[in-house]
Structure formats: C-alpha cells, structure tokens
Design a protein around this motif. Structure first.
Motif, mmCIF file in Angstrom:
data_model
loop_
_atom_site.group_PDB
_atom_site.id
_atom_site.type_symbol
_atom_site.label_atom_id
_atom_site.label_comp_id
_atom_site.label_asym_id
_atom_site.label_seq_id
_atom_site.Cartn_x
_atom_site.Cartn_y
_atom_site.Cartn_z
ATOM 1 N N THR A 112 0.888 -1.201 0.169
ATOM 2 C CA THR A 112 -0.037 0.008 0.016
ATOM 3 C C THR A 112 0.815 1.324 -0.036
ATOM 4 O O THR A 112 0.603 2.131 -0.707
ATOM 5 C CB THR A 112 -0.756 0.093 1.242
ATOM 6 N N GLN A 113 2.003 1.317 0.764
ATOM 7 C CA GLN A 113 2.877 2.301 0.740
ATOM 8 C C GLN A 113 3.424 2.487 -0.608
ATOM 9 O O GLN A 113 3.625 3.802 -0.981
ATOM 10 C CB GLN A 113 3.972 2.355 1.743
ATOM 11 N N LEU A 114 3.890 1.449 -1.264
ATOM 12 C CA LEU A 114 4.452 1.530 -2.706
ATOM 13 C C LEU A 114 3.517 2.354 -3.555
ATOM 14 O O LEU A 114 3.797 3.025 -4.236
ATOM 15 C CB LEU A 114 4.847 0.219 -3.247
ATOM 16 N N LEU A 115 2.265 1.804 -3.728
ATOM 17 C CA LEU A 115 1.301 2.422 -4.249
ATOM 18 C C LEU A 115 0.934 3.911 -4.141
ATOM 19 O O LEU A 115 0.375 4.766 -4.948
ATOM 20 C CB LEU A 115 0.056 1.456 -4.340
ATOM 21 N N THR A 116 0.895 4.175 -2.645
ATOM 22 C CA THR A 116 0.563 5.341 -2.360
ATOM 23 C C THR A 116 1.660 6.478 -2.832
ATOM 24 O O THR A 116 1.248 7.603 -3.125
ATOM 25 C CB THR A 116 0.599 5.497 -0.939
ATOM 26 N N GLN A 117 2.813 6.001 -2.760
ATOM 27 C CA GLN A 117 4.048 6.826 -3.328
ATOM 28 C C GLN A 117 3.666 7.046 -4.723
ATOM 29 O O GLN A 117 4.179 8.171 -5.448
ATOM 30 C CB GLN A 117 5.198 6.192 -3.113
ATOM 31 N N LEU A 118 3.399 5.990 -5.626
ATOM 32 C CA LEU A 118 2.927 6.225 -7.047
ATOM 33 C C LEU A 118 2.117 7.117 -7.034
ATOM 34 O O LEU A 118 2.190 8.091 -8.058
ATOM 35 C CB LEU A 118 2.601 4.889 -7.554
ATOM 36 N N ARG A 119 0.981 7.066 -6.442
ATOM 37 C CA ARG A 119 -0.029 8.091 -6.570
ATOM 38 C C ARG A 119 0.253 9.677 -6.296
ATOM 39 O O ARG A 119 0.033 10.452 -6.834
ATOM 40 C CB ARG A 119 -1.223 7.735 -5.562
ATOM 41 N N ASP A 120 1.071 9.645 -5.162
ATOM 42 C CA ASP A 120 1.502 11.106 -4.685
ATOM 43 C C ASP A 120 2.419 11.691 -5.882
ATOM 44 O O ASP A 120 2.409 12.753 -5.835
ATOM 45 C CB ASP A 120 2.176 11.074 -3.312
ATOM 46 N N LYS A 121 3.260 10.862 -6.585
ATOM 47 C CA LYS A 121 4.154 11.260 -7.438
ATOM 48 C C LYS A 121 3.655 11.256 -8.815
ATOM 49 O O LYS A 121 4.002 12.315 -9.631
ATOM 50 C CB LYS A 121 5.476 10.359 -7.475
ATOM 51 N N GLN A 122 2.734 10.610 -9.102
ATOM 52 C CA GLN A 122 2.325 10.653 -10.702
ATOM 53 C C GLN A 122 0.671 10.688 -10.944
ATOM 54 O O GLN A 122 0.420 10.775 -11.942
ATOM 55 C CB GLN A 122 2.850 9.159 -11.429
ATOM 56 N N GLY A 123 0.153 10.916 -9.759
ATOM 57 C CA GLY A 123 -1.288 11.232 -9.954
ATOM 58 C C GLY A 123 -2.155 9.910 -9.787
ATOM 59 O O GLY A 123 -1.587 8.882 -9.678
ATOM 60 N N LYS A 124 -3.423 10.168 -9.776
ATOM 61 C CA LYS A 124 -4.426 8.999 -9.678
ATOM 62 C C LYS A 124 -4.635 7.895 -10.879
ATOM 63 O O LYS A 124 -5.477 6.997 -10.706
ATOM 64 C CB LYS A 124 -5.681 9.525 -9.109
ATOM 65 N N ASP A 125 -4.098 8.475 -11.795
ATOM 66 C CA ASP A 125 -4.165 7.712 -13.127
ATOM 67 C C ASP A 125 -2.956 6.980 -13.508
ATOM 68 O O ASP A 125 -1.858 7.416 -13.527
ATOM 69 C CB ASP A 125 -4.648 8.463 -14.269
ATOM 70 N N ILE A 126 -2.962 5.633 -13.860
ATOM 71 C CA ILE A 126 -1.774 4.697 -14.306
ATOM 72 C C ILE A 126 -2.178 4.555 -15.807
ATOM 73 O O ILE A 126 -3.266 3.726 -16.104
ATOM 74 C CB ILE A 126 -1.748 3.436 -13.442
ATOM 75 N N ASP A 127 -1.434 5.093 -16.522
ATOM 76 C CA ASP A 127 -1.602 4.897 -18.145
ATOM 77 C C ASP A 127 -1.029 3.523 -18.525
ATOM 78 O O ASP A 127 0.018 3.131 -17.978
ATOM 79 C CB ASP A 127 -1.017 5.983 -18.853
ATOM 80 N N GLY A 128 -1.562 2.825 -19.399
ATOM 81 C CA GLY A 128 -0.988 1.427 -19.520
ATOM 82 C C GLY A 128 -1.465 0.379 -18.705
ATOM 83 O O GLY A 128 -2.204 0.402 -17.830
ATOM 84 N N ASP A 129 -0.489 -0.528 -18.680
ATOM 85 C CA ASP A 129 -0.771 -1.845 -17.972
ATOM 86 C C ASP A 129 0.258 -1.766 -16.613
ATOM 87 O O ASP A 129 1.151 -0.823 -16.443
ATOM 88 C CB ASP A 129 -0.278 -3.109 -18.541
ATOM 89 N N LEU A 130 -0.362 -2.555 -15.656
ATOM 90 C CA LEU A 130 0.658 -2.423 -14.332
ATOM 91 C C LEU A 130 1.062 -4.122 -14.275
ATOM 92 O O LEU A 130 0.304 -4.915 -14.241
ATOM 93 C CB LEU A 130 -0.287 -2.249 -12.862
ATOM 94 N N TRP A 131 2.573 -4.168 -14.414
ATOM 95 C CA TRP A 131 3.058 -5.220 -14.375
ATOM 96 C C TRP A 131 3.559 -6.006 -12.826
ATOM 97 O O TRP A 131 3.913 -5.088 -12.385
ATOM 98 C CB TRP A 131 4.159 -5.366 -15.160
ATOM 99 N N LEU A 132 3.157 -7.161 -12.574
ATOM 100 C CA LEU A 132 3.650 -7.871 -11.281
ATOM 101 C C LEU A 132 4.727 -8.704 -11.712
ATOM 102 O O LEU A 132 4.637 -9.512 -12.557
ATOM 103 C CB LEU A 132 2.569 -8.573 -10.876
ATOM 104 N N ASP A 133 6.195 -8.092 -11.594
ATOM 105 C CA ASP A 133 7.219 -8.952 -12.115
ATOM 106 C C ASP A 133 7.762 -10.025 -11.345
ATOM 107 O O ASP A 133 8.226 -9.693 -10.009
ATOM 108 C CB ASP A 133 8.344 -7.764 -12.349
#
Length: 480
Positions: A112-133
């Motif tokens: 949750t903390q990782l995804l929260t940092q993503l939202r805080d840095k790049q906004g509430k939209d993820i363009d394209g796919d989200l890959w689980l590597d």
C-alpha cells in the motif's frame, strides 16, 4: 517399573559414553522408543576433538527443520547479515511495474505504501498496464516431497517471488446447534471458503473416525468437509494461498480501488516491456537478513527458509532462483567457505519440509562445530531457541523442567514419524560447552487416547537424554 529401569539404563549409558572415545551404543539406549524407530544420537564436548557418543541406525536421516541451520549458515556466508530483500516500483512509457524479489515478509501495508508513493508522484491515473514482475524466481513454488495433504495450511505456503502477508489467509470456523458449521473470512481476502462439515460431539467424532478435512483449489477456493467437535469458541483457521499470481492480482486491484487510483490498462504478470527506459518510483526494503534468520530459526519459518534458498540460487548462479539451484548453491557455498562437504546430502529445499531431504549425522556435527567456532562473526547461536524460554522450544514438554529450562540452545525439527533436535548444552554461565544431535525417525508409537495423562515415548526419551546431556558432573569430565 519398566520405564524406571530403562530410564536409569539410558542415563547410565550416556554418562559412560561421555567419558570414553566415540562408541556405538547398545540397543538399551533406545528402549524408551517404539520398536522400529531409527536413531542418530551424537554428543561432543566442545573441548574435545571427537564425539564422546555416537549412536546411529543407518547413515542418512531426514533433517526436517534442523536443515534451517544449514540454510542460515549458507545465507550469512553468501549474502551477509545486512542483506535486504527489495520490492521496487518502476515506471516507463510502456507501463508501470512492481518488481518483486521474493521478500517473505512483504505485507499489504508495505505494498500500500508503494502504491501510495506512486499516486503521490504521478497522480491517480496509471496509463497502460501494471506489471507484477515475478522473474526473480522460476520453477516450482513447492518443493518435491512436500506432502499433498499439508499444502492447504500456512506452514507450507508456496515460496514465490511475489509473497504477500506470508501467503497466508486467516479465518475461523464455528460449530452450530443445528449440527452445521459456518466459516468467517475477513472481507479483504480475495478467496472463497465454503463448508459442509458437520458439528458433532467428541464421542461421535471418535466413533465415526471423522475429522475436519480441507480441499484447496488452484483458484484459491477452499472447501471444508468431514466433522468438527462441538466447541464454544470459534476455531482459528490458516489457509495457504494456492495460486500466488491470482491472489496478488486481486489484492492489487483492491488496493488500487482503496487508494482511488484508476488503472487504464490491465494487471499483468511478467516483466515491464523494455522498449523504453524506466525510472524508480519507490522501493521497499525488508529488515536485514540477520533479523529474518532470527525469526526463521526461533519460529521455524518455512517461507523465509525457502525464499532465502531460492535467493541463494539466484545470486550464486546469476539466474532466476529455484529450489534446484538454491540447494546446489547451499552445498557449493558451504564447501568453498568452510570445507564441509554436503555433496552426498540429498537437499531439495531449504526449510526441511520435504520428506526427500537426507543428511549424515557427522555432516551436521561439522556444521554445528563450525557455527560455534565462528559465532563471533556469524552470530547464529543467539538465533537458536532456548529450552523452555523462547521460540519453538518454549512450550516443548521435554524442556519444561527446571534442570533443563534455559540450559539448551537448539533447533528442533519434526515431520511425520520424525522428531529431531540439534544444538548446544550450556554451562552455568550460559555459554555453549557441548554440541549434540538427536535424530529420531520411523517413530510410530501405539496410539493412545488424546485425553491420557501418560507422556509420549518421545517425551520420556528426550527428558532423560537432555538431563544426561546437561548434567554438571558429566561436564566436569569433558577434558580430553
């Protein structure tokens, strides 16, 4: 009368053995155990160059969880005490990726903390796919030799590159007055659990030979059947995740929704396409390896042991980690760094959960002696549970008496028909002065009533073995 005679005979044998060169013990040493049990017993004062007692039936024994001591040694030698698992979030024009490394302690809060940092840095939209590597590991997530009947419970959770919350689902089952049962599962778990198990009396359960049974499907659906004895309080349940990819995808979708993040593509399993350079958005690091190994040894954590094993394979052979290359890495690391050969040992995992593992008594003796000699650098001895005080030994029945509690540091290991222990007896100052190994396998006593107050044969045997081991009169005679 028979038990008292055998106990005295065992103590006498052990006392005598501590005062003479290595011996092959007589059958009287195992009279407290059921007929057919195989034993490997070894005692060596640390002031002596050779064992004072060697008793073994056969050359190879299933180490069970005592194998974790070997895994810990290899990990410290190769990775170092400060190594940390890293879970990284990266993004590029081609999409966003969570890159997993097999962290066995990664939690929903961490993700949750990782995804929260993503939202805080790049906004509430993820363009394209989200890959689980999950490319850090490949091959089986459960080792060869893990029994099918335990794959549904958390101590045999799959060792994946993408672990979350220990790959464990916590629930509870209730018995009802109408003879039915019901199951409660917290809503955040994306699984389905059903039950048609019957609620019966203890007498009825015993007369019908009916137990609670679990069927776990690869779609993370679980079904309980059979019988459960009536109880006033719910019985806790812990289910192992069966399909780690499906489970994590569902959890990530739920977390994105919880955080108000809109994904315009899909969640995919695999590596981020390499057609554009990526940049790090956030990273989570686990606790240091020394802390993880302390938990692994004190709590006998199988997931830590097996993900560390796969990580050793990845680092040593520079390829995705697996049970196969991980166990080979353990052998090569220990031989190259200590000179102890495990080439004739059969290792298929790092936890000892597999029934296929086999190792020699003297190989484990060498491992223990090396750990003692190099404890100032490795610090493994402090990670071992203390008899009657900590970890898996805190409530062990054979270690509760005052003359044993606090006088042994050791790692236990149990499988069906196997009861092992290896470690160190401590002197009056709490320092190790004698190493020992107890391997008991093919142990199948006559079944006894669960309500019986009579101690099991293995408990009686261990009581006498440990009392003889730590007896102060014996220790004063340890000088070679």
């Amino acid at each position: 009368m028979y038990f008292s005679h055998c106990a005295r005979r065992l103590v006498s044998l052990l006392c005598a053995s501590l005062l003479m060169p290595a011996v092959m013990a007589t059958p009287a040493a195992t009279d407290l155990l059921p007929s057919g049990a195989r034993t490997g017993l070894l005692i060596q004062p640390l002031s002596a160059s050779q064992p004072r007692l060697v008793q073994q039936t056969g050359d190879y024994f299933p180490p069970a969880s005592t194998l974790k001591v070997v895994t810990a040694l290899a990990a410290l030698l190769e990775l170092g005490a400060d190594f940390r698992f890293e879970t990284e979030l990266r993004s590029s024009r081609a999409g966003t990726a969570v890159i997993f490394s097999g962290d066995p302690t990664l939690s929903s809060e961490d993700l949750t903390q990782l995804l929260t940092q993503l939202r805080d840095k790049q906004g509430k939209d993820i363009d394209g796919d989200l890959w689980l590597d999950n490319s850090a590991f490949n091959g089986y997530e459960r080792a060869v030799g893990w029994p099918w009947d335990i794959t549904g419970v958390c101590y045999s959770a799959p060792a994946s590159a993408m672990n979350l919350d220990g790959n464990c689902i916590q629930a509870s089952i209730y018995t009802q007055a109408d003879g039915a049962t019901r199951v409660f599962v917290p809503k955040h778990y994306p699984v389905q659990v059903t039950t048609n198990a019957r609620s019966v009396s203890k007498v009825q359960q015993k007369s019908e030979h009916c137990d609670l049974e679990l069927n776990a499907g690869m779609d993370n659906a679980y079904h309980l059947s059979g019988c459960l004895a009536q109880r006033k309080q719910p019985m806790p349940l812990k289910f192992a995740v069966q399909n780690t990819e499906l489970y994590l995808k569902r959890r990530v979708y739920a977390l994105l929704n919880q955080l108000g993040i809109t994904l315009h593509g899909e969640i995919r399993i695999g590596s981020l396409p390499q057609d554009a350079p990526s940049q790090q958005v956030a990273i989570h690091r686990s606790a240091p390896l020394a802390e993880l190994l302390d938990k692994m040894l004190k709590k006998s954590d199988n997931l830590i042991a097996d993900t560390v094993t796969k990580t050793l394979g990845r680092r040593f052979f520079l390829q995705p980690g697996s049970f196969s290359n991980g166990t080979e890495a353990i052998k090569q690391i220990i031989f190259s760094r200590t000179g102890i050969s495990l080439q004739d040992a059969q290792l298929v995992d790092g936890s000892g959960l597999s029934r296929n593992n086999r190792i020699r008594l003297d190989t484990m003796r060498q491992i223990l002696h090396y750990l003692w000699q190099n404890d100032a650098k490795l610090g493994v001895l402090a990670m071992l549970p203390v008899a009657g005080e900590s970890g898996t030994l805190k409530y062990r029945r054979s270690m509760r008496s005052d003359n044993i509690r606090g006088h042994i540091r050791a790692k236990s290991g149990s499988l069906y028909g196997t009861y092992n222990m290896m470690g160190f007896a401590l002197d009056d100052k709490g320092q190790p002065d004698t190493l020992f190994i107890q391997y008991v396998t093919d142990y199948f006593p006559n079944q006894r009533d669960s309500d019986s107050a009579e101690e099991a044969p293995i408990t009686r045997f261990e009581n006498e073995f440990y009392r003889a081991l730590i007896n102060s009169e014996h220790k004063t005679s340890n000088a070679p």
